[in-house]
Design a protein around this motif. Structure first.
Motif, PDB file in Angstrom:
ATOM      1  N   ASP A 286       0.859  -1.171   0.000  1.00 53.81           N
ATOM      2  CA  ASP A 286       0.000   0.000   0.000  1.00 53.81           C
ATOM      3  C   ASP A 286       0.904   1.233   0.000  1.00 53.81           C
ATOM      4  O   ASP A 286       0.556   2.290  -0.503  1.00 53.81           O
ATOM      5  N   ALA A 287       2.080   1.070   0.612  1.00 49.61           N
ATOM      6  CA  ALA A 287       3.134   2.074   0.543  1.00 49.61           C
ATOM      7  C   ALA A 287       4.305   1.445  -0.215  1.00 49.61           C
ATOM      8  O   ALA A 287       4.341   0.247  -0.431  1.00 49.61           O
ATOM      9  N   ALA A 288       5.248   2.279  -0.651  1.00 47.96           N
ATOM     10  CA  ALA A 288       6.394   1.763  -1.392  1.00 47.96           C
ATOM     11  C   ALA A 288       7.255   0.884  -0.488  1.00 47.96           C
ATOM     12  O   ALA A 288       7.438   1.188   0.689  1.00 47.96           O
ATOM     13  N   PRO A 289       7.807  -0.212  -1.014  1.00 48.82           N
ATOM     14  CA  PRO A 289       8.680  -1.057  -0.201  1.00 48.82           C
ATOM     15  C   PRO A 289       9.986  -0.353   0.102  1.00 48.82           C
ATOM     16  O   PRO A 289      10.480   0.438  -0.701  1.00 48.82           O
ATOM     17  N   ARG A 290      10.532  -0.614   1.258  1.00 46.30           N
ATOM     18  CA  ARG A 290      11.837  -0.087   1.629  1.00 46.30           C
ATOM     19  C   ARG A 290      12.666  -1.224   2.218  1.00 46.30           C
ATOM     20  O   ARG A 290      12.143  -2.121   2.862  1.00 46.30           O
ATOM     21  N   VAL A 291      13.967  -1.164   1.974  1.00 44.88           N
ATOM     22  CA  VAL A 291      14.861  -2.179   2.514  1.00 44.88           C
ATOM     23  C   VAL A 291      15.293  -1.787   3.921  1.00 44.88           C
ATOM     24  O   VAL A 291      15.167  -0.631   4.325  1.00 44.88           O
TER      25      VAL A 291
ATOM     26  N   LEU B 111      25.088  -5.699  -6.143  1.00 45.61           N
ATOM     27  CA  LEU B 111      24.538  -7.032  -5.874  1.00 45.61           C
ATOM     28  C   LEU B 111      23.749  -7.039  -4.572  1.00 45.61           C
ATOM     29  O   LEU B 111      22.624  -7.557  -4.518  1.00 45.61           O
ATOM     30  N   ALA B 112      24.313  -6.463  -3.515  1.00 46.93           N
ATOM     31  CA  ALA B 112      23.592  -6.389  -2.241  1.00 46.93           C
ATOM     32  C   ALA B 112      22.305  -5.587  -2.396  1.00 46.93           C
ATOM     33  O   ALA B 112      21.251  -5.964  -1.851  1.00 46.93           O
ATOM     34  N   ALA B 113      22.375  -4.488  -3.143  1.00 50.22           N
ATOM     35  CA  ALA B 113      21.186  -3.647  -3.340  1.00 50.22           C
ATOM     36  C   ALA B 113      20.086  -4.412  -4.054  1.00 50.22           C
ATOM     37  O   ALA B 113      18.909  -4.353  -3.659  1.00 50.22           O
ATOM     38  N   VAL B 114      20.442  -5.149  -5.099  1.00 48.43           N
ATOM     39  CA  VAL B 114      19.414  -5.832  -5.869  1.00 48.43           C
ATOM     40  C   VAL B 114      18.852  -7.035  -5.112  1.00 48.43           C
ATOM     41  O   VAL B 114      17.671  -7.374  -5.247  1.00 48.43           O
ATOM     42  N   MET B 115      19.684  -7.665  -4.294  1.00 50.11           N
ATOM     43  CA  MET B 115      19.185  -8.790  -3.494  1.00 50.11           C
ATOM     44  C   MET B 115      18.191  -8.323  -2.437  1.00 50.11           C
ATOM     45  O   MET B 115      17.126  -8.927  -2.253  1.00 50.11           O
ATOM     46  N   THR B 116      18.506  -7.243  -1.731  1.00 48.99           N
ATOM     47  CA  THR B 116      17.593  -6.769  -0.694  1.00 48.99           C
ATOM     48  C   THR B 116      16.358  -6.112  -1.303  1.00 48.99           C
ATOM     49  O   THR B 116      15.269  -6.191  -0.726  1.00 48.99           O
ATOM     50  N   ALA B 117      16.512  -5.492  -2.476  1.00 49.34           N
ATOM     51  CA  ALA B 117      15.336  -4.960  -3.171  1.00 49.34           C
ATOM     52  C   ALA B 117      14.395  -6.097  -3.570  1.00 49.34           C
ATOM     53  O   ALA B 117      13.171  -6.005  -3.387  1.00 49.34           O
ATOM     54  N   PHE B 118      14.943  -7.147  -4.102  1.00 50.30           N
ATOM     55  CA  PHE B 118      14.158  -8.320  -4.486  1.00 50.30           C
ATOM     56  C   PHE B 118      13.423  -8.885  -3.273  1.00 50.30           C
ATOM     57  O   PHE B 118      12.225  -9.181  -3.329  1.00 50.30           O
ATOM     58  N   ASP B 119      14.124  -8.990  -2.160  1.00 48.43           N
ATOM     59  CA  ASP B 119      13.515  -9.527  -0.942  1.00 48.43           C
ATOM     60  C   ASP B 119      12.415  -8.612  -0.426  1.00 48.43           C
ATOM     61  O   ASP B 119      11.387  -9.077   0.083  1.00 48.43           O
ATOM     62  N   ALA B 120      12.606  -7.292  -0.563  1.00 45.71           N
ATOM     63  CA  ALA B 120      11.606  -6.336  -0.080  1.00 45.71           C
ATOM     64  C   ALA B 120      10.309  -6.421  -0.868  1.00 45.71           C
ATOM     65  O   ALA B 120       9.253  -5.995  -0.384  1.00 45.71           O
ATOM     66  N   LEU B 121      10.378  -6.968  -2.085  1.00 45.07           N
ATOM     67  CA  LEU B 121       9.192  -7.088  -2.924  1.00 45.07           C
ATOM     68  C   LEU B 121       8.354  -8.325  -2.619  1.00 45.07           C
ATOM     69  O   LEU B 121       7.275  -8.503  -3.204  1.00 45.07           O
ATOM     70  N   THR B 122       8.821  -9.151  -1.696  1.00 44.29           N
ATOM     71  CA  THR B 122       8.160 -10.427  -1.425  1.00 44.29           C
ATOM     72  C   THR B 122       6.689 -10.257  -1.090  1.00 44.29           C
ATOM     73  O   THR B 122       5.831 -11.007  -1.587  1.00 44.29           O
ATOM     74  N   ASP B 123       6.372  -9.311  -0.247  1.00 49.85           N
ATOM     75  CA  ASP B 123       4.994  -9.156   0.232  1.00 49.85           C
ATOM     76  C   ASP B 123       4.161  -8.221  -0.632  1.00 49.85           C
ATOM     77  O   ASP B 123       3.023  -7.895  -0.283  1.00 49.85           O
ATOM     78  N   CYS B 124       4.737  -7.805  -1.776  1.00 57.44           N
ATOM     79  CA  CYS B 124       3.994  -6.913  -2.665  1.00 57.44           C
ATOM     80  C   CYS B 124       3.131  -7.717  -3.628  1.00 57.44           C
ATOM     81  O   CYS B 124       3.565  -8.727  -4.178  1.00 57.44           O
ATOM     82  N   ASP B 125       1.944  -7.247  -3.833  1.00 57.45           N
ATOM     83  CA  ASP B 125       1.020  -7.886  -4.774  1.00 57.45           C
ATOM     84  C   ASP B 125       1.296  -7.324  -6.162  1.00 57.45           C
ATOM     85  O   ASP B 125       0.585  -6.450  -6.652  1.00 57.45           O
ATOM     86  N   LEU B 126       2.316  -7.852  -6.809  1.00 58.07           N
ATOM     87  CA  LEU B 126       2.741  -7.349  -8.110  1.00 58.07           C
ATOM     88  C   LEU B 126       1.949  -8.012  -9.222  1.00 58.07           C
ATOM     89  O   LEU B 126       1.662  -9.208  -9.172  1.00 58.07           O
TER      90      LEU B 126
END
Length: 416
Positions: free
Chosen positions: A19-24, A137-152
């Motif tokens: 509902d809000a933007a994901p943040r790492v 690499l660290a940025a993209v891994m944690t960004a990917f993980d932050a998207l887990t709960d997003c209804d994309l």
């Protein structure tokens, strides 16, 4: 730049339902980066870091897979990319590729500390590959993980690849040749951006294209003779030197976004006997090209230079041997109006409260394979630092967190 600290209170939107933007999590992101830097991973030696990335993703429930990379003929290389996917809800929505490489250049000997220390001081994290590109690499891994709960609506494909720093970029090449990116619609590559941009820009920045690169491998065949009577032979080394000078001064293409191409003679090999006119020489020349310059254009340009010199030697203009004919770093440009660029621009404003700078990469990398060979609109967005490929390499920790937040936010905007 400062050490990695939250920009405002982000506790309410971490691990969001989008509902809000994901943040790492800033601390988790930098802890991950430090662990990655502490694993030596020169190209062709990525087994340990591949396993680490796989285990990190697996522990978070992402069901990663190894994607094997084999090149038996030239390098005898065997390695593994790591691939994971977040499935979206709409099969008609776009798929976004997030790409980062796990390898570094060979460890540089001039470090005055452990080159894999991961030491943090004054907002900088030090280590071989810290900026190129374990920060990305660290940025993209944690960004990917932050998207887990997003209804994309669309899918996110994460590819952590091997051998970007090696001679052929075998990891991303194998992704393309095996069809793993066939369903992707656009790509983000988190290479360091501003430090390798053609112009002087600062983060946050979006690099929307790159020059390409061809590698001349030219054989010069002269005529042997006794060294005391050089005029009775044809000195292939001398003639290769003349050709190197001509190619160094070659007229090259220009592009309104990518700037000018370039040539750089790298090596002349030839001669061996003590008192003999060298009959063979080999000349290797780097040729960076812009959109509109093809491989055949590059060949024609070199052959014209040979003809204009009127050399006595026979000259064969070729290119470096590659495992596959498709392994070429072609130039590309991504349109500023593409939806991914718009999403990244809006995300930069939301995360960093400023407009991003737009720029273009000065050299080549896996993004060329994606932007040219795979024909994917590709944007480079990565943390900045200094001393890339050298002793004292570091990345700004705050940049790493900011890039992760921008990538995660943009994925939501782009994928719906």
């Amino acid at each position: 730049m400062t050490d990695a600290t939250p920009r405002g209170d982000r506790s309410d939107d971490a691990n969001c339902d989008c509902d809000a933007a994901p943040r790492v999590d800033p601390d988790e992101t930098i802890d991950l980066l430090q662990e990655l830097v502490r694993i030596p991973s020169p190209y062709f030696e990525e087994a340990e870091i591949s396993e680490f990335v796989y285990d990190w993703l697996d522990a978070r429930g992402h069901d990663p897979e190894y994607h094997h990379v084999s090149e038996p003929d030239i390098t005898a290389y065997e390695g593994d990319n790591v691939v994971a996917r977040l499935a979206g809800s709409d099969p008609d929505a776009p798929t976004l590729l997030l790409n980062a490489h796990m390898d570094t250049v060979k460890l540089v000997e001039d470090w005055d500390e452990d080159p894999c220390s991961g030491r943090i001081e004054d907002g900088k994290l030090y280590g071989q590959g810290a900026c190129d590109m374990k920060g990305g690499l660290a940025a993209v891994m944690t960004a990917f993980d932050a998207l887990t709960d997003c209804d994309l609506a669309g899918d996110v494909l994460l590819t952590a690849v091997v051998d970007e720093e090696g001679p052929y970029g075998l990891g991303t090449d194998r992704l393309i040749r095996d069809g793993l990116v066939d369903d992707c619609d656009a790509a983000i590559v988190t290479e360091p951006g501003p430090i390798l941009a053609q112009e002087d820009i600062e983060n946050p920045a979006l690099l929307l294209g790159a020059r390409g690169r061809y590698f001349y491998d030219i054989e010069v065949r002269g005529q042997a003779a006794h060294g005391s009577k050089p005029d009775t032979g044809v000195n292939a080394v001398v003639e290769a030197g003349k050709l190197a000078a001509a190619l160094d001064d070659l007229d090259v293409g220009d592009h309104p976004k990518l700037g000018s191409g370039s040539t750089c003679p790298l090596k002349i090999e030839g001669g061996s006997q003590t008192l003999s006119v060298p009959e063979r020489a080999r000349l290797m020349v780097d040729r960076h090209v812009v959109v509109g310059e093809t491989l055949e254009d590059a060949r024609t340009d070199a052959e014209r230079a040979v003809a204009e010199l009127g050399l006595e030697s026979e000259v064969d203009v070729g290119f470096r041997e590659a495992p596959d004919e498709g392994i070429r770093y072609g130039p590309y440009v991504t349109d500023e109006d593409h939806p991914l660029v718009s999403a990244l621009t809006d995300s930069t404003r939301a995360v960093a409260d400023t407009d991003p700078a737009y720029g273009y990469f000065s050299s080549v990398g896996d993004f060329n394979y994606l932007g040219d060979r795979a024909d994917l609109p590709t944007v480079i967005v990565g943390p900045d630092g200094e001393n890339i490929h050298a002793a004292g390499e570091f990345v700004f920790t705050d940049d790493v967190v900011e890039v992760a937040d921008i990538v995660a936010d943009a994925a939501v905007r782009y994928l719906g």
